[in-house]
Design a protein around this motif. Structure first.
Motif, PDB file in Angstrom:
ATOM      1  N   LEU A 102       0.410  -1.443  -0.046  1.00  0.00           N
ATOM      2  CA  LEU A 102       0.223   0.019  -0.183  1.00  0.00           C
ATOM      3  C   LEU A 102       1.201   1.500   0.074  1.00  0.00           C
ATOM      4  CD1 LEU A 102      -2.257  -1.368   3.043  1.00  0.00           C
ATOM      5  CD2 LEU A 102      -2.965  -1.374   0.811  1.00  0.00           C
ATOM      6  N   ILE A 103       0.834   2.168  -0.829  1.00  0.00           N
ATOM      7  CA  ILE A 103       1.395   4.076  -1.067  1.00  0.00           C
ATOM      8  C   ILE A 103      -0.160   5.148  -0.768  1.00  0.00           C
ATOM      9  CG2 ILE A 103       0.684   3.586  -3.503  1.00  0.00           C
ATOM     10  CD1 ILE A 103       3.991   4.848  -3.420  1.00  0.00           C
ATOM     11  N   ASP A 104       1.086   5.535  -0.222  1.00  0.00           N
ATOM     12  CA  ASP A 104       0.596   7.077  -0.271  1.00  0.00           C
ATOM     13  C   ASP A 104      -0.135   7.681  -1.076  1.00  0.00           C
ATOM     14  OD1 ASP A 104      -0.114   9.529   1.148  1.00  0.00           O
ATOM     15  OD2 ASP A 104       1.666   9.602   1.141  1.00  0.00           O
ATOM     16  N   ASN A 105      -1.580   7.615  -1.434  1.00  0.00           N
ATOM     17  CA  ASN A 105      -1.594   8.212  -2.550  1.00  0.00           C
ATOM     18  C   ASN A 105      -1.423   9.852  -2.985  1.00  0.00           C
ATOM     19  OD1 ASN A 105      -3.000   8.457  -4.772  1.00  0.00           O
ATOM     20  ND2 ASN A 105      -4.805   8.874  -4.312  1.00  0.00           N
ATOM     21  N   HIS A 106      -1.228  10.551  -2.205  1.00  0.00           N
ATOM     22  CA  HIS A 106      -0.248  11.908  -2.714  1.00  0.00           C
ATOM     23  C   HIS A 106       0.674  12.180  -2.605  1.00  0.00           C
ATOM     24  CE1 HIS A 106      -0.146  15.983  -2.202  1.00  0.00           C
ATOM     25  NE2 HIS A 106       0.551  15.957  -1.338  1.00  0.00           N
ATOM     26  N   GLY A 107       1.941  11.462  -1.971  1.00  0.00           N
ATOM     27  CA  GLY A 107       3.322  11.048  -1.847  1.00  0.00           C
ATOM     28  C   GLY A 107       3.566  10.689  -3.010  1.00  0.00           C
ATOM     29  N   SER A 108       2.615   9.783  -3.213  1.00  0.00           N
ATOM     30  CA  SER A 108       3.535   8.744  -4.736  1.00  0.00           C
ATOM     31  C   SER A 108       3.054   9.122  -6.237  1.00  0.00           C
ATOM     32  CB  SER A 108       2.691   7.119  -4.719  1.00  0.00           C
ATOM     33  OG  SER A 108       1.228   7.603  -4.736  1.00  0.00           O
ATOM     34  N   ARG A 109       2.729  11.234  -6.183  1.00  0.00           N
ATOM     35  CA  ARG A 109       1.688  10.619  -7.283  1.00  0.00           C
ATOM     36  C   ARG A 109       2.881  12.384  -7.395  1.00  0.00           C
ATOM     37  NH1 ARG A 109      -3.928  12.943  -6.690  1.00  0.00           N
ATOM     38  NH2 ARG A 109      -3.049  12.771  -4.976  1.00  0.00           N
ATOM     39  N   LYS A 110       3.750  12.615  -6.522  1.00  0.00           N
ATOM     40  CA  LYS A 110       4.621  13.737  -7.099  1.00  0.00           C
ATOM     41  C   LYS A 110       5.873  13.211  -8.150  1.00  0.00           C
ATOM     42  CE  LYS A 110       4.010  15.293  -2.243  1.00  0.00           C
ATOM     43  NZ  LYS A 110       4.310  14.306  -1.106  1.00  0.00           N
ATOM     44  N   THR A 111       6.094  14.134  -8.716  1.00  0.00           N
ATOM     45  CA  THR A 111       6.867  13.602 -10.031  1.00  0.00           C
ATOM     46  C   THR A 111       8.548  14.412  -9.920  1.00  0.00           C
ATOM     47  OG1 THR A 111       4.977  14.012 -10.895  1.00  0.00           O
ATOM     48  CG2 THR A 111       7.317  14.028 -12.460  1.00  0.00           C
ATOM     49  N   GLU A 112       9.452  13.829 -10.252  1.00  0.00           N
ATOM     50  CA  GLU A 112      10.146  14.341  -9.323  1.00  0.00           C
ATOM     51  C   GLU A 112      11.252  14.785 -10.831  1.00  0.00           C
ATOM     52  OE1 GLU A 112      12.578  13.584  -6.860  1.00  0.00           O
ATOM     53  OE2 GLU A 112      10.521  13.263  -5.862  1.00  0.00           O
ATOM     54  N   ALA A 113      12.551  15.559 -10.222  1.00  0.00           N
ATOM     55  CA  ALA A 113      13.248  15.972 -11.608  1.00  0.00           C
ATOM     56  C   ALA A 113      13.214  14.641 -12.726  1.00  0.00           C
ATOM     57  CB  ALA A 113      14.100  16.956 -11.631  1.00  0.00           C
ATOM     58  N   ASN A 114      13.248  13.917 -12.469  1.00  0.00           N
ATOM     59  CA  ASN A 114      13.679  12.905 -13.961  1.00  0.00           C
ATOM     60  C   ASN A 114      12.397  12.996 -14.776  1.00  0.00           C
ATOM     61  OD1 ASN A 114      11.658  10.985 -12.136  1.00  0.00           O
ATOM     62  ND2 ASN A 114      13.329  10.031 -11.652  1.00  0.00           N
ATOM     63  N   GLY A 115      11.189  13.147 -14.099  1.00  0.00           N
ATOM     64  CA  GLY A 115       9.459  13.050 -14.961  1.00  0.00           C
ATOM     65  C   GLY A 115       8.614  12.072 -14.326  1.00  0.00           C
ATOM     66  N   LYS A 116       9.250  11.169 -13.500  1.00  0.00           N
ATOM     67  CA  LYS A 116       8.528  10.121 -13.516  1.00  0.00           C
ATOM     68  C   LYS A 116       8.266  10.321 -11.200  1.00  0.00           C
ATOM     69  CE  LYS A 116      11.553   6.908 -15.970  1.00  0.00           C
ATOM     70  NZ  LYS A 116      12.627   6.008 -15.270  1.00  0.00           N
ATOM     71  N   THR A 117       7.071  10.121 -11.212  1.00  0.00           N
ATOM     72  CA  THR A 117       5.684   9.521  -9.878  1.00  0.00           C
ATOM     73  C   THR A 117       6.740   9.005  -9.241  1.00  0.00           C
ATOM     74  OG1 THR A 117       4.991   8.223 -10.221  1.00  0.00           O
ATOM     75  CG2 THR A 117       4.172   9.829 -10.968  1.00  0.00           C
ATOM     76  N   MET A 118       7.248   8.974  -7.868  1.00  0.00           N
ATOM     77  CA  MET A 118       7.128   8.330  -7.088  1.00  0.00           C
ATOM     78  C   MET A 118       6.833   7.113  -6.857  1.00  0.00           C
ATOM     79  SD  MET A 118       9.505  10.788  -4.993  1.00  0.00           S
ATOM     80  CE  MET A 118      10.027  10.442  -3.488  1.00  0.00           C
ATOM     81  N   TYR A 119       5.364   6.958  -7.643  1.00  0.00           N
ATOM     82  CA  TYR A 119       5.360   5.735  -7.534  1.00  0.00           C
ATOM     83  C   TYR A 119       5.625   4.571  -8.824  1.00  0.00           C
ATOM     84  CZ  TYR A 119       1.339   1.370  -8.493  1.00  0.00           C
ATOM     85  OH  TYR A 119       0.507   0.778  -8.508  1.00  0.00           O
ATOM     86  N   GLN A 120       5.615   5.445  -9.887  1.00  0.00           N
ATOM     87  CA  GLN A 120       6.889   4.882 -11.203  1.00  0.00           C
ATOM     88  C   GLN A 120       7.968   4.771 -10.477  1.00  0.00           C
ATOM     89  OE1 GLN A 120       6.499   8.237 -13.628  1.00  0.00           O
ATOM     90  NE2 GLN A 120       4.495   7.120 -14.864  1.00  0.00           N
ATOM     91  N   GLN A 121       9.138   5.255  -9.653  1.00  0.00           N
ATOM     92  CA  GLN A 121      10.122   5.449  -9.511  1.00  0.00           C
ATOM     93  C   GLN A 121      10.101   4.369  -8.837  1.00  0.00           C
ATOM     94  OE1 GLN A 121      12.247   9.052  -8.262  1.00  0.00           O
ATOM     95  NE2 GLN A 121      10.537   9.929  -9.148  1.00  0.00           N
ATOM     96  N   TYR A 122       9.424   3.823  -7.405  1.00  0.00           N
ATOM     97  CA  TYR A 122       9.274   2.406  -6.378  1.00  0.00           C
ATOM     98  C   TYR A 122       9.007   1.007  -7.148  1.00  0.00           C
ATOM     99  CZ  TYR A 122      11.326   6.009  -2.618  1.00  0.00           C
ATOM    100  OH  TYR A 122      11.923   6.171  -2.142  1.00  0.00           O
ATOM    101  N   GLU A 123       8.246   1.640  -8.026  1.00  0.00           N
ATOM    102  CA  GLU A 123       7.564   0.657  -8.578  1.00  0.00           C
ATOM    103  C   GLU A 123       9.055   0.242  -9.662  1.00  0.00           C
ATOM    104  OE1 GLU A 123       3.746  -1.267 -10.989  1.00  0.00           O
ATOM    105  OE2 GLU A 123       4.297   0.686 -11.662  1.00  0.00           O
ATOM    106  N   GLU A 124       9.553   0.364 -10.873  1.00  0.00           N
ATOM    107  CA  GLU A 124      10.970  -0.153 -10.806  1.00  0.00           C
ATOM    108  C   GLU A 124      11.774  -0.409 -10.059  1.00  0.00           C
ATOM    109  OE1 GLU A 124      12.297   3.343 -13.239  1.00  0.00           O
ATOM    110  OE2 GLU A 124       9.982   3.964 -14.222  1.00  0.00           O
TER     111      GLU A 124
END
Length: 180
Positions: free
Chosen positions: A137-159
């Protein structure tokens, strides 16, 4: 070799040789209606003791001796990516037929200080090896933040979870968003 030492010295207002007895009494009378200020400024207790995130937490009420988790209980990893301080909590939920049904037990945590997704995932891997998780389970708000690399936190951690081999039964390397 000389090793570094940390020592704590505790002082109260009564140890202050530069205040007269009258001055001490006047000061104490001035803050007598505020028990927290009294404990900090007169008795010398740390203010940090009063700034608890969960002020109702008590070891007697909320802790129990360690025990082996039965194989029919469901384990969950609850994850808050934060900005640079990611945190995971490991929870287990008893089987509905268990005498502990209705309870949730915390059996571990993983806190990363100033870590990116790659570094944290590697650290987390060492803590969760051998644990079967039902879902992440992931914090929905925090996981949607986009970093300088253009990926959301969700995408980065899933990878990164995929790269290091962290997976759950229901969500694979991904997460179920919870919260707002």
């Amino acid at each position: 070799a000389d090793t570094a030492r940390i020592e704590e010295f505790h002082f109260t207002i009564f140890d202050n040789p530069y205040l007269s007895e009258r001055g001490k009494k006047e000061f104490i009378d001035k803050i007598a209606d505020d028990p927290e200020e009294y404990r900090v400024r007169v008795l010398g207790e740390s203010r940090g003791m009063f700034e608890l995130v969960y002020p109702n937490f008590g070891r007697e009420k909320h802790c129990c001796p360690a025990f082996p988790i039965p194989s029919d209980w469901c384990n969950y990893l609850v994850f808050d990516p934060g900005y640079v301080n990611p945190f995971s909590l490991f929870l287990t939920v008893p089987h509905p037929d268990s005498v502990y049904s209705g309870h949730v037990f915390v059996f571990g945590e993983c806190y990363g200080r100033r870590m990116d997704a790659r570094t944290y995932s590697e650290m987390l891997r060492s803590k969760v090896m051998g644990t079967n998780f039902r879902a992440f389970l992931i914090d929905n708000h925090g996981s949607r933040k986009t970093e300088a690399n253009g990926k959301t936190m969700y995408q980065q951690y899933e990878e990164e979870f995929k790269r290091v081999g962290i997976a759950s039964f229901e969500t694979g390397h991904g997460f179920l968003p919870i919260g707002f």
